[in-house]
Design a protein around this motif. Structure first.
Motif, PDB file in Angstrom:
ATOM      1  N   UNK A 155       5.126  -4.741 -24.178  1.00  0.00           N
ATOM      2  CA  UNK A 155       5.174  -6.008 -23.448  1.00  0.00           C
ATOM      3  C   UNK A 155       4.139  -7.008 -23.944  1.00  0.00           C
ATOM      4  N   UNK A 156       3.327  -6.612 -24.905  1.00  0.00           N
ATOM      5  CA  UNK A 156       2.339  -7.526 -25.467  1.00  0.00           C
ATOM      6  C   UNK A 156       1.075  -7.676 -24.645  1.00  0.00           C
ATOM      7  N   UNK A 157       0.826  -6.773 -23.690  1.00  0.00           N
ATOM      8  CA  UNK A 157      -0.363  -6.875 -22.841  1.00  0.00           C
ATOM      9  C   UNK A 157      -1.567  -6.179 -23.467  1.00  0.00           C
ATOM     10  N   UNK A 158      -1.320  -5.153 -24.260  1.00  0.00           N
ATOM     11  CA  UNK A 158      -2.399  -4.442 -24.943  1.00  0.00           C
ATOM     12  C   UNK A 158      -1.964  -4.129 -26.365  1.00  0.00           C
ATOM     13  N   UNK A 159      -2.944  -3.748 -27.172  1.00  0.00           N
ATOM     14  CA  UNK A 159      -2.658  -3.300 -28.531  1.00  0.00           C
ATOM     15  C   UNK A 159      -3.335  -1.952 -28.726  1.00  0.00           C
ATOM     16  N   UNK A 190      -5.169 -11.961 -17.893  1.00  0.00           N
ATOM     17  CA  UNK A 190      -4.579 -12.540 -16.681  1.00  0.00           C
ATOM     18  C   UNK A 190      -3.357 -11.748 -16.225  1.00  0.00           C
ATOM     19  N   UNK A 191      -2.491 -11.392 -17.149  1.00  0.00           N
ATOM     20  CA  UNK A 191      -1.281 -10.663 -16.775  1.00  0.00           C
ATOM     21  C   UNK A 191      -1.609  -9.250 -16.303  1.00  0.00           C
ATOM     22  N   UNK A 192      -2.592  -8.623 -16.926  1.00  0.00           N
ATOM     23  CA  UNK A 192      -3.011  -7.291 -16.474  1.00  0.00           C
ATOM     24  C   UNK A 192      -3.613  -7.364 -15.072  1.00  0.00           C
ATOM     25  N   UNK A 193      -4.392  -8.407 -14.830  1.00  0.00           N
ATOM     26  CA  UNK A 193      -4.976  -8.582 -13.494  1.00  0.00           C
ATOM     27  C   UNK A 193      -3.881  -8.819 -12.457  1.00  0.00           C
ATOM     28  N   UNK A 194      -2.910  -9.630 -12.801  1.00  0.00           N
ATOM     29  CA  UNK A 194      -1.790  -9.888 -11.881  1.00  0.00           C
ATOM     30  C   UNK A 194      -0.973  -8.619 -11.656  1.00  0.00           C
ATOM     31  N   UNK A 195      -0.843  -7.817 -12.697  1.00  0.00           N
ATOM     32  CA  UNK A 195      -0.029  -6.596 -12.607  1.00  0.00           C
ATOM     33  C   UNK A 195      -0.625  -5.595 -11.630  1.00  0.00           C
ATOM     34  N   UNK A 196      -1.950  -5.509 -11.535  1.00  0.00           N
ATOM     35  CA  UNK A 196      -2.585  -4.504 -10.681  1.00  0.00           C
ATOM     36  C   UNK A 196      -2.610  -4.900  -9.206  1.00  0.00           C
ATOM     37  N   UNK A 197      -2.237  -6.136  -8.902  1.00  0.00           N
ATOM     38  CA  UNK A 197      -2.283  -6.573  -7.499  1.00  0.00           C
ATOM     39  C   UNK A 197      -1.103  -6.037  -6.720  1.00  0.00           C
ATOM     40  N   UNK A 205      -2.690   2.164 -13.951  1.00  0.00           N
ATOM     41  CA  UNK A 205      -3.074   2.122 -15.369  1.00  0.00           C
ATOM     42  C   UNK A 205      -3.725   0.774 -15.685  1.00  0.00           C
ATOM     43  N   UNK A 206      -3.122  -0.309 -15.189  1.00  0.00           N
ATOM     44  CA  UNK A 206      -3.713  -1.641 -15.406  1.00  0.00           C
ATOM     45  C   UNK A 206      -5.099  -1.720 -14.780  1.00  0.00           C
ATOM     46  N   UNK A 207      -5.228  -1.176 -13.584  1.00  0.00           N
ATOM     47  CA  UNK A 207      -6.521  -1.178 -12.901  1.00  0.00           C
ATOM     48  C   UNK A 207      -7.559  -0.378 -13.695  1.00  0.00           C
ATOM     49  N   UNK A 208      -7.148   0.758 -14.270  1.00  0.00           N
ATOM     50  CA  UNK A 208      -8.068   1.584 -15.048  1.00  0.00           C
ATOM     51  C   UNK A 208      -8.560   0.836 -16.290  1.00  0.00           C
ATOM     52  N   UNK A 209      -7.659   0.157 -16.978  1.00  0.00           N
ATOM     53  CA  UNK A 209      -8.047  -0.614 -18.155  1.00  0.00           C
ATOM     54  C   UNK A 209      -9.078  -1.677 -17.800  1.00  0.00           C
ATOM     55  N   UNK A 210      -8.819  -2.396 -16.712  1.00  0.00           N
ATOM     56  CA  UNK A 210      -9.726  -3.457 -16.295  1.00  0.00           C
ATOM     57  C   UNK A 210     -11.031  -2.896 -15.750  1.00  0.00           C
ATOM     58  N   UNK A 211     -10.959  -1.751 -15.097  1.00  0.00           N
ATOM     59  CA  UNK A 211     -12.164  -1.107 -14.566  1.00  0.00           C
ATOM     60  C   UNK A 211     -13.118  -0.727 -15.690  1.00  0.00           C
TER      61      UNK A 211
END
Length: 374
Positions: free
Chosen positions: A351-355, A367-374, A281-287
């Motif tokens: 968790x405050x990563x998205x709204x 940054x946290x979303x990028x770290x989460x997808x690793x 999910x994090x990867x999809x958001x960043x993609x």
């Protein structure tokens, strides 16, 4: 008689290839390593080079890099010989200008067909500049000089305004044109026998769509569907084939694009197999952000970036700047059930990563979303 340079550090393999080529018949010159191969190429100026990748002293990538920097040798067709083609190796080779790959072990017919095809293409006479049509000239510039010129393609090729959900092509049909997206966004997806869909790629302004099937001369393996209203121009298959046959720089550009697509898809499939749904999910958001909102690059930690609309109904006329993406599309992009994806988006909001505000998602901590997808 055509001269072929064989650069291969394994004596038995080098001799076997040479014997087959000599029977064809071709004149064959052998080199036992990359450095020797460079010296031989400068001396004999062969019509074709077959080169192993993994060699001592100077590997195949180094050989190709040096040759492509030498104006007197840069145009020699170059085929890599390799026991294994990793996506990264394939992409690196195509970026350097390789014309083809042969994966070991290969049989006699495969070798001879690859050599004959490459020599025929090289022997083709490029069209005289005066004979090149205006559209072909602009297509060549667009392919080689980037997005600024690509936007003018639709001035020279048929352009159509399509509505959201229009399908440019469907899996199983055969290509007759290559599509160029001037405005709008879309998706590429595949479906299994049960009808389950998986989004294999996102497309937007400046992208060519459907060229893979045309290059392979095979039916489409994906379906292309628009996510919003779009302006799309259609480039005839004949025009593209003319450039591919007579302009090696254009052919190499498409091969680089194809290699990049293959590498990206392989990476996504690997993540689909081994990553948790939360990471996907994090990867999809960043993609989506990288593809459709490149102006957000260069942001600093804590910057707020509108990345994508999560809309459950029809688009609101007052929010036309926000792209529509249904719950199903989020599910197909992540490769998980709709309920699971919505639940994880809710967790990321807590968790405050998205709204999530009605129809749009805002990324609050890149940054946290990028770290989460690793």
């Amino acid at each position: 008689m055509k001269t072929i340079l064989v650069i291969e550090d394994t004596p038995a393999m080098r001799e076997n290839i040479s014997e087959i080529l000599q029977l064809a018949p071709y004149q064959v010159v052998q080199a036992a390593n990359g450095r020797e191969g460079i010296e031989q190429a400068r001396q004999i100026h062969p019509d074709l080079i077959l080169c192993d990748i993994k060699m001592p002293e100077l590997d195949g990538f180094g050989v190709l890099h040096i040759l492509r920097k030498d104006p007197t040798l840069a145009g020699i067709p170059f085929i890599f010989l390799t026991a294994k083609v990793e996506a990264a190796d394939f992409r690196a080779g195509m970026n350097l200008g390789a014309d083809d790959y042969l994966t070991k072990p290969f049989d006699d017919l495969t070798l001879l067909n690859a050599v004959e095809l490459r020599l025929k293409k090289d022997a083709a006479v490029p069209p005289h500049p005066a004979e090149v049509s205006i559209p072909l000239g602009h297509l060549t510039k667009a392919l080689l000089e980037g997005n600024d010129i690509r936007q003018f393609l639709c001035d020279y090729y048929p352009t159509t305004h399509y509505n959201r959900k229009h399908r440019l092509f469907t899996a199983g049909s055969r290509p007759t044109v290559v599509y160029f997206i001037q405005q709008g966004k879309g998706k590429l997806f595949q479906a299994d026998a049960a009808g389950n869909e998986y989004i294999t790629g996102l497309v937007g302004p400046g992208d060519f769509v459907g060229y893979r099937a045309l290059l392979e001369e095979e039916p489409y393996t994906e379906t292309a569907e628009l996510l919003e209203e779009a302006q799309v121009c259609s480039i005839p298959k004949a025009d593209l084939k003319t450039l591919l046959d007579h302009q090696s720089a254009v052919a190499n550009q498409f091969f680089r694009m194809l290699a990049g697509d293959v590498a990206e898809l392989q990476e996504r499939l690997l993540k689909l197999a081994y990553q948790s749904v939360r990471k996907r999910v994090a990867e999809a958001l960043l993609m989506v952000e990288r593809k459709f909102y490149p102006q957000s690059e260069g942001r600093t930690t804590g910057d707020t970036v509108r990345s994508e609309s999560l809309r459950f109904g029809h688009p609101d006329a007052n929010t036309s700047s926000v792209m529509t993406l249904s719950r199903e599309n989020w599910s197909h992009l992540v490769g998980a059930s709709t309920e699971t994806v919505i639940r994880i988006l809710g967790d990321l909001r807590k968790e405050g990563l998205i709204e999530i505000n009605a129809s749009q998602i805002t990324l609050l901590d890149i940054d946290k979303l990028t770290h989460l997808k690793r």
